[in-house]
Write a protein that holds these residues in place. Structure first.
Motif, PDB file in Angstrom:
ATOM      1  N   ILE A  13      10.444  46.641  -5.594  1.00  0.00           N
ATOM      2  CA  ILE A  13      11.317  45.603  -5.058  1.00  0.00           C
ATOM      3  C   ILE A  13      12.735  46.139  -4.890  1.00  0.00           C
ATOM      4  CG2 ILE A  13      12.339  43.354  -5.561  1.00  0.00           C
ATOM      5  CD1 ILE A  13       9.815  42.564  -6.942  1.00  0.00           C
ATOM      6  N   GLN A  14      13.123  47.087  -5.737  1.00  0.00           N
ATOM      7  CA  GLN A  14      14.509  47.511  -5.758  1.00  0.00           C
ATOM      8  C   GLN A  14      14.755  48.856  -5.080  1.00  0.00           C
ATOM      9  OE1 GLN A  14      15.545  47.485  -9.892  1.00  0.00           O
ATOM     10  NE2 GLN A  14      15.434  45.280 -10.085  1.00  0.00           N
ATOM     11  N   THR A  15      13.761  49.712  -4.944  1.00  0.00           N
ATOM     12  CA  THR A  15      14.018  51.090  -4.531  1.00  0.00           C
ATOM     13  C   THR A  15      13.538  51.409  -3.142  1.00  0.00           C
ATOM     14  OG1 THR A  15      11.945  51.863  -5.502  1.00  0.00           O
ATOM     15  CG2 THR A  15      13.892  51.869  -6.918  1.00  0.00           C
ATOM     16  N   GLY A  16      13.181  50.453  -2.323  1.00  0.00           N
ATOM     17  CA  GLY A  16      12.763  50.741  -0.974  1.00  0.00           C
ATOM     18  C   GLY A  16      11.266  50.607  -0.779  1.00  0.00           C
ATOM     19  N   MET A  17      10.871  50.817   0.462  1.00  0.00           N
ATOM     20  CA  MET A  17       9.490  50.568   0.824  1.00  0.00           C
ATOM     21  C   MET A  17       8.551  51.652   0.287  1.00  0.00           C
ATOM     22  SD  MET A  17      10.117  49.380   4.767  1.00  0.00           S
ATOM     23  CE  MET A  17       8.406  48.907   5.008  1.00  0.00           C
ATOM     24  N   VAL A  18       7.338  51.239  -0.059  1.00  0.00           N
ATOM     25  CA  VAL A  18       6.285  52.160  -0.469  1.00  0.00           C
ATOM     26  C   VAL A  18       5.293  52.214   0.688  1.00  0.00           C
ATOM     27  CG1 VAL A  18       4.574  52.724  -2.220  1.00  0.00           C
ATOM     28  CG2 VAL A  18       6.646  51.476  -2.861  1.00  0.00           C
ATOM     29  N   TYR A  19       5.506  53.168   1.573  1.00  0.00           N
ATOM     30  CA  TYR A  19       4.770  53.187   2.830  1.00  0.00           C
ATOM     31  C   TYR A  19       3.272  53.383   2.642  1.00  0.00           C
ATOM     32  CZ  TYR A  19       9.124  53.247   5.482  1.00  0.00           C
ATOM     33  OH  TYR A  19      10.341  52.903   6.030  1.00  0.00           O
ATOM     34  N   SER A  20       2.876  54.203   1.667  1.00  0.00           N
ATOM     35  CA  SER A  20       1.443  54.451   1.483  1.00  0.00           C
ATOM     36  C   SER A  20       0.705  53.163   1.135  1.00  0.00           C
ATOM     37  CB  SER A  20       1.223  55.502   0.386  1.00  0.00           C
ATOM     38  OG  SER A  20       1.810  55.092  -0.834  1.00  0.00           O
ATOM     39  N   VAL A  21       1.322  52.331   0.305  1.00  0.00           N
ATOM     40  CA  VAL A  21       0.702  51.060  -0.067  1.00  0.00           C
ATOM     41  C   VAL A  21       0.697  50.105   1.127  1.00  0.00           C
ATOM     42  CG1 VAL A  21       0.887  49.046  -1.577  1.00  0.00           C
ATOM     43  CG2 VAL A  21       1.307  51.332  -2.491  1.00  0.00           C
ATOM     44  N   LEU A  22       1.804  50.045   1.858  1.00  0.00           N
ATOM     45  CA  LEU A  22       1.868  49.174   3.025  1.00  0.00           C
ATOM     46  C   LEU A  22       0.819  49.551   4.067  1.00  0.00           C
ATOM     47  CD1 LEU A  22       5.716  48.778   3.579  1.00  0.00           C
ATOM     48  CD2 LEU A  22       4.093  46.979   2.974  1.00  0.00           C
ATOM     49  N   LEU A  23       0.655  50.842   4.289  1.00  0.00           N
ATOM     50  CA  LEU A  23      -0.344  51.280   5.266  1.00  0.00           C
ATOM     51  C   LEU A  23      -1.749  50.984   4.781  1.00  0.00           C
ATOM     52  CD1 LEU A  23       1.211  54.682   6.418  1.00  0.00           C
ATOM     53  CD2 LEU A  23       1.146  52.519   7.680  1.00  0.00           C
ATOM     54  N   ALA A  24      -1.981  51.136   3.470  1.00  0.00           N
ATOM     55  CA  ALA A  24      -3.307  50.851   2.923  1.00  0.00           C
ATOM     56  C   ALA A  24      -3.649  49.373   3.042  1.00  0.00           C
ATOM     57  CB  ALA A  24      -3.379  51.300   1.462  1.00  0.00           C
ATOM     58  N   ILE A  25      -2.727  48.495   2.633  1.00  0.00           N
ATOM     59  CA  ILE A  25      -3.018  47.064   2.681  1.00  0.00           C
ATOM     60  C   ILE A  25      -3.061  46.575   4.125  1.00  0.00           C
ATOM     61  CG2 ILE A  25      -0.670  46.126   2.562  1.00  0.00           C
ATOM     62  CD1 ILE A  25      -3.679  44.946   0.483  1.00  0.00           C
ATOM     63  N   SER A  26      -2.287  47.205   5.011  1.00  0.00           N
ATOM     64  CA  SER A  26      -2.351  46.856   6.427  1.00  0.00           C
ATOM     65  C   SER A  26      -3.696  47.251   7.031  1.00  0.00           C
ATOM     66  CB  SER A  26      -1.220  47.546   7.192  1.00  0.00           C
ATOM     67  OG  SER A  26      -1.279  47.245   8.572  1.00  0.00           O
ATOM     68  N   SER A  27      -4.221  48.390   6.611  1.00  0.00           N
ATOM     69  CA  SER A  27      -5.531  48.816   7.122  1.00  0.00           C
ATOM     70  C   SER A  27      -6.633  47.866   6.659  1.00  0.00           C
ATOM     71  CB  SER A  27      -5.839  50.254   6.692  1.00  0.00           C
ATOM     72  OG  SER A  27      -6.018  50.344   5.284  1.00  0.00           O
ATOM     73  N   VAL A  28      -6.514  47.368   5.420  1.00  0.00           N
ATOM     74  CA  VAL A  28      -7.491  46.381   4.950  1.00  0.00           C
ATOM     75  C   VAL A  28      -7.341  45.075   5.722  1.00  0.00           C
ATOM     76  CG1 VAL A  28      -8.273  45.028   2.966  1.00  0.00           C
ATOM     77  CG2 VAL A  28      -7.618  47.418   2.657  1.00  0.00           C
ATOM     78  N   HIS A  29      -6.092  44.706   6.018  1.00  0.00           N
ATOM     79  CA  HIS A  29      -5.861  43.514   6.832  1.00  0.00           C
ATOM     80  C   HIS A  29      -6.532  43.682   8.203  1.00  0.00           C
ATOM     81  CE1 HIS A  29      -2.679  40.309   8.189  1.00  0.00           C
ATOM     82  NE2 HIS A  29      -3.905  39.816   8.106  1.00  0.00           N
ATOM     83  N   MET A  30      -6.444  44.869   8.768  1.00  0.00           N
ATOM     84  CA  MET A  30      -7.104  45.135  10.043  1.00  0.00           C
ATOM     85  C   MET A  30      -8.615  44.976   9.920  1.00  0.00           C
ATOM     86  SD  MET A  30      -7.213  48.605  12.372  1.00  0.00           S
ATOM     87  CE  MET A  30      -8.288  49.414  11.181  1.00  0.00           C
ATOM     88  N   LEU A  31      -9.196  45.540   8.856  1.00  0.00           N
ATOM     89  CA  LEU A  31     -10.637  45.436   8.663  1.00  0.00           C
ATOM     90  C   LEU A  31     -11.056  43.981   8.444  1.00  0.00           C
ATOM     91  CD1 LEU A  31     -11.068  48.539   6.325  1.00  0.00           C
ATOM     92  CD2 LEU A  31     -11.865  48.347   8.693  1.00  0.00           C
ATOM     93  N   ASN A  32     -10.259  43.250   7.664  1.00  0.00           N
ATOM     94  CA  ASN A  32     -10.561  41.839   7.414  1.00  0.00           C
ATOM     95  C   ASN A  32     -10.561  41.030   8.710  1.00  0.00           C
ATOM     96  OD1 ASN A  32     -10.543  39.365   5.368  1.00  0.00           O
ATOM     97  ND2 ASN A  32      -8.973  38.944   6.894  1.00  0.00           N
ATOM     98  N   ASP A  33      -9.517  41.211   9.519  1.00  0.00           N
ATOM     99  CA  ASP A  33      -9.421  40.432  10.739  1.00  0.00           C
ATOM    100  C   ASP A  33     -10.382  40.926  11.818  1.00  0.00           C
ATOM    101  OD1 ASP A  33      -7.407  39.256   9.258  1.00  0.00           O
ATOM    102  OD2 ASP A  33      -6.067  39.037  10.961  1.00  0.00           O
ATOM    103  N   THR A  34     -10.797  42.189  11.719  1.00  0.00           N
ATOM    104  CA  THR A  34     -11.848  42.667  12.615  1.00  0.00           C
ATOM    105  C   THR A  34     -13.152  41.948  12.318  1.00  0.00           C
ATOM    106  OG1 THR A  34     -10.809  44.860  12.776  1.00  0.00           O
ATOM    107  CG2 THR A  34     -13.114  44.688  13.434  1.00  0.00           C
ATOM    108  N   MET A  35     -13.427  41.718  11.029  1.00  0.00           N
ATOM    109  CA  MET A  35     -14.645  40.972  10.672  1.00  0.00           C
ATOM    110  C   MET A  35     -14.574  39.544  11.216  1.00  0.00           C
ATOM    111  SD  MET A  35     -15.684  42.283   6.843  1.00  0.00           S
ATOM    112  CE  MET A  35     -14.055  42.454   6.163  1.00  0.00           C
ATOM    113  N   GLN A  36     -13.395  38.942  11.163  1.00  0.00           N
ATOM    114  CA  GLN A  36     -13.251  37.624  11.772  1.00  0.00           C
ATOM    115  C   GLN A  36     -13.408  37.699  13.288  1.00  0.00           C
ATOM    116  OE1 GLN A  36      -9.412  36.693   9.411  1.00  0.00           O
ATOM    117  NE2 GLN A  36     -10.364  34.712   9.723  1.00  0.00           N
TER     118      GLN A  36
END
Length: 407
Positions: A13-36
């Motif tokens: 929250i304090q030290t900036g973005m964690v891109y690896s986590v954002l990309l990972a959770i975004s990829s899961v979001h893509m897979l989730n919405d692809t299933m929809q």
């Protein structure tokens, strides 16, 4: 274990973005919405094989979207009090069962049941996914939410391509390939969960106080009545955008086939352009909101889409392609911004507010699909889509929203 996800990176929250986590959770979001999106992609096929009416197609969309819309704020409220990282892979497990059911459903009712499982899986994933984004965002919440939302919109954009390359040649049984999406999502989440659990241990309990303090420091606190008013206006805006988005995403391909003489495959291209442009709009919308303000982007995204929406039903086919691309870009540029604006209105209730706004978008889209489908059966789909094109005009209500900290 991937060290980019598991190693401590300090306070996210304090030290900036964690891109690896954002990309990972975004990829899961893509897979989730692809299933929809598999559900939407199947419509041209199951409409023929199961002899479905436009109204029944609307009800299938209703079952998918309303299931997740009802459950998302409930899951978010519970997880705000007791965050549960295990819910992320558990939600994907329900979606896995639903996708498998789609491939063998022999009737309208069994198809509806399979769709409900997919909706429940999505409802469980979204609030917890938004909390992961919140921890990994640093001070760039608009941009971080856009990265997350880009994944979801990219998944939705694949529906026309699945119709062309999977369901046209393979038919309904082709849905079984969607189980690979759920398995991939579970594997990625098993790598995100340890990082998420670590962040909860370090920041989870005081996050509500921190968020409220940050909001108070950045802008003058709003009264309870002002917050209720702002949320009401935001709900109306989400309502208008979701109904219009549903009218195009669910029925425009059918309109092009039935009234413009396009083949099932050819009718997918305008929908793909609309969805793909929405991915770009979501990405750049978050960046622009961090710079110019959430309220301005919300106003631009809905009211700014109105001229293109009003023109679309009256255009020759040659002009449909560029106009629907611009329409998708503008309309979806404010989607993730609406979530961040709501989070800043009610700091400390990330899961509940995120579930409410994104769940509301699904739910309003579900009601819109039922209403437009049934209206299309009675008055003609061509006429109903003209009526729906007036919905983005409601975007002018965004001028009533309180200014955010960048306005």
């Amino acid at each position: 274990m991937n060290t980019s996800l598991s190693a401590a990176k300090g306070n996210a929250i304090q030290t900036g973005m964690v891109y690896s986590v954002l990309l990972a959770i975004s990829s899961v979001h893509m897979l989730n919405d692809t299933m929809q999106a598999v559900v939407t992609a199947m419509f041209p096929v199951v409409r023929e094989s199961l002899h479905l009416t436009l109204g029944q197609i609307g009800w299938i969309t209703f079952a998918l979207n309303m299931t997740s819309s009802i459950m998302q704020p409930v899951v978010g409220l519970i997880s705000d009090k007791r965050p549960a990282p295990w819910m992320l892979p558990a939600g994907m497990g329900l979606s896995l069962a639903g996708i498998a059911g789609l491939s063998i459903a022999p009737s309208f009712l069994t198809l509806m049941l399979a769709v409900v499982f997919i909706g429940l899986g999505s409802a469980i994933f979204h609030p917890e996914g938004s909390r992961v984004v919140y921890f990994a965002a640093g001070g760039r919440r608009g941009f971080a939410q856009s990265i997350y939302q880009v994944g979801g919109n990219a998944g939705s954009a694949l529906a026309p391509l699945m119709t062309i390359f999977i369901f046209e040649p393979l038919g309904q049984p082709g849905a079984i390939w969607g189980t690979l999406l759920a398995i991939a999502a579970v594997l990625i989440l098993l790598r995100v969960v340890p990082w998420y659990r670590q962040q909860l241990a370090a920041n989870g309990k005081p996050v509500k106080k921190k968020a409220a303090a940050a909001a108070s420091a950045e802008t003058k606190p709003l009264t309870r009545n002002m917050i209720v008013f702002a949320m009401t206006v935001l709900v109306l805006l989400v309502f208008a955008r979701s109904w219009y988005f549903s009218s195009l995403g669910t029925f425009y391909q059918i309109y092009l086939h039935d009234f413009k003489g396009m083949s099932v495959k050819a009718a997918q291209l305008p929908i793909f352009l609309f969805m793909a442009a929405g991915v770009l709009g979501t990405f750049f919308g978050g960046m622009l909101a961090d710079r110019f303000g959430r309220k301005r982007m919300i106003l631009f995204s809905i009211a700014g889409a109105a001229p293109f929406a009003l023109a679309l039903p009256h255009l020759p086919l040659a002009l449909v392609y560029p106009i629907i691309f611009i329409l998708g870009f503008v309309l979806l540029s404010g989607f993730s911004v609406s979530v961040v604006y709501a989070q800043e209105l009610v700091p400390g209730k990330v899961g509940m507010v995120s579930g409410l706004i994104t769940g509301l978008a699904f739910g309003m889209g579900a009601l819109g699909a039922v209403a437009i489908g049934n209206a299309g059966d009675h008055w003609g789909l061509d006429r109903v889509l003209v009526w729906a094109s007036f919905l983005p005009l409601a975007g002018v209500l965004a001028v009533l929203l309180p200014a955010d900290r960048r306005d």
